[in-house]
Design a protein around this motif. Structure first.
Motif, mmCIF file in Angstrom:
data_model
loop_
_atom_site.group_PDB
_atom_site.id
_atom_site.type_symbol
_atom_site.label_atom_id
_atom_site.label_comp_id
_atom_site.label_asym_id
_atom_site.label_seq_id
_atom_site.Cartn_x
_atom_site.Cartn_y
_atom_site.Cartn_z
ATOM 1 N N LYS A 46 -21.220 -63.841 16.506
ATOM 2 C CA LYS A 46 -21.616 -63.257 15.227
ATOM 3 C C LYS A 46 -23.128 -63.085 15.172
ATOM 4 N N LYS A 52 -18.045 -60.041 13.351
ATOM 5 C CA LYS A 52 -18.367 -60.217 11.937
ATOM 6 C C LYS A 52 -17.198 -60.924 11.264
ATOM 7 N N GLN A 53 -17.423 -61.374 10.040
ATOM 8 C CA GLN A 53 -16.395 -62.097 9.307
ATOM 9 C C GLN A 53 -16.057 -61.354 8.029
ATOM 10 N N TYR A 60 -12.205 -63.261 11.602
ATOM 11 C CA TYR A 60 -13.246 -62.763 12.500
ATOM 12 C C TYR A 60 -12.737 -61.502 13.190
ATOM 13 N N THR A 63 -17.331 -56.054 15.688
ATOM 14 C CA THR A 63 -18.163 -55.032 15.057
ATOM 15 C C THR A 63 -18.103 -53.760 15.893
#
Length: 261
Positions: A46, A52-53, A60, A63
């Motif tokens: 990340k 990304k979350q 999760y 990206t």
């Protein structure tokens, strides 16, 4: 025991197959690593911008950064410049989905596609990155270009478990796979009917620089089985084989094809 680097790659590969993301606990459980280690890996990825979350689910997911790297790499290798016009032409002729997969490190990897269906039913699966050999026309086409021993090695490496969750036409035993490989070798191109997925069928051919050279890629036409009947797939085979030869001629301009060859 896998290193942190290996685990990070496994996390990326896992998330690549789950576009909606996964919770941290499931990432750890699926990869067989402690949840604390999974949390550290995801935090590192990340921070690097690859993961990304989701603010609502806390899942999760990847990206766009990794996809952008892949697209940049394909553009640099010349695959899109050399292959895309040929795929577009075959898609227009057939009115179906046309896809190209390159052979690399004993795997078939999807790298490009063109959608020819403009109206009605359209087949455009989220197939992931690698091609499952036993239940796809692309896989059978490549296996038929190999010796039986080599084909059996590659199929054994992927296993038959995935076939049990696929379409009703998927082979369920190694013997069935080898019989279909033999049929493909005799026919000159691969065909599957509702094997990868119920309601869909496909035909595929290998791309090779010369008749006796190793296969470097496969090209396929796929669509709904109501249109892609065995008779229609047979009628599409000449255009498919013509495209495969054209791709072979264009392959000399791409370092990705050259590396595969």
């Amino acid at each position: 025991m896998a290193s942190s680097r290996d685990r990070a790659v496994l996390v990326l590969e896992l998330l690549a197959h789950h576009v909606q993301g996964l919770p941290m606990s499931e990432v750890g459980d699926r990869l067989g690593i402690p949840r604390s280690a999974a949390h550290r890996l995801l935090a590192d990825l990340k921070e690097m911008g690859y993961v990304k979350q989701n603010a609502h689910t806390a899942h999760y997911l990847l990206t766009i950064k990794l996809a952008a790297l892949g697209l940049s790499h394909l553009a640099a290798t010349g695959v899109t410049d050399a292959a895309q016009p040929l795929l577009d032409d075959l898609a227009e002729r057939s009115g179906e989905l046309v896809r190209l997969a390159v052979i690399e490190n004993d795997e078939l990897i999807w790298v490009a596609k063109a959608q020819g269906a403009r109206t009605g039913l359209r087949y455009d699966p989220d197939a992931g990155m690698d091609v499952y050999l036993p239940a796809t026309a692309n896989g059978l086409a490549w296996l038929a270009a190999l010796s039986e021993e080599r084909a059996l090695e590659l199929v054994s490496r992927q296993g038959m478990e995935r076939a049990r969750t696929m379409g009703p036409g998927a082979p369920q035993t190694l013997r069935e796979v080898l019989d279909r490989v033999a049929e493909t070798r005799q026919r000159g191109f691969g065909m599957v009917v509702e094997a990868y997925e119920a309601g869909t069928s496909a035909v595929a051919a290998v791309v090779r620089a010369a008749p006796t050279a190793p296969a470097i890629a496969t090209v396929s036409i796929a669509g709904p089985s109501v249109r892609m009947t065995p008779a229609r797939m047979e009628s599409l085979a000449p255009d498919l084989l013509t495209c495969a030869r054209a791709l072979a001629a264009a392959s000399s301009h791409s370092p990705l094809f050259a590396a595969s060859n």
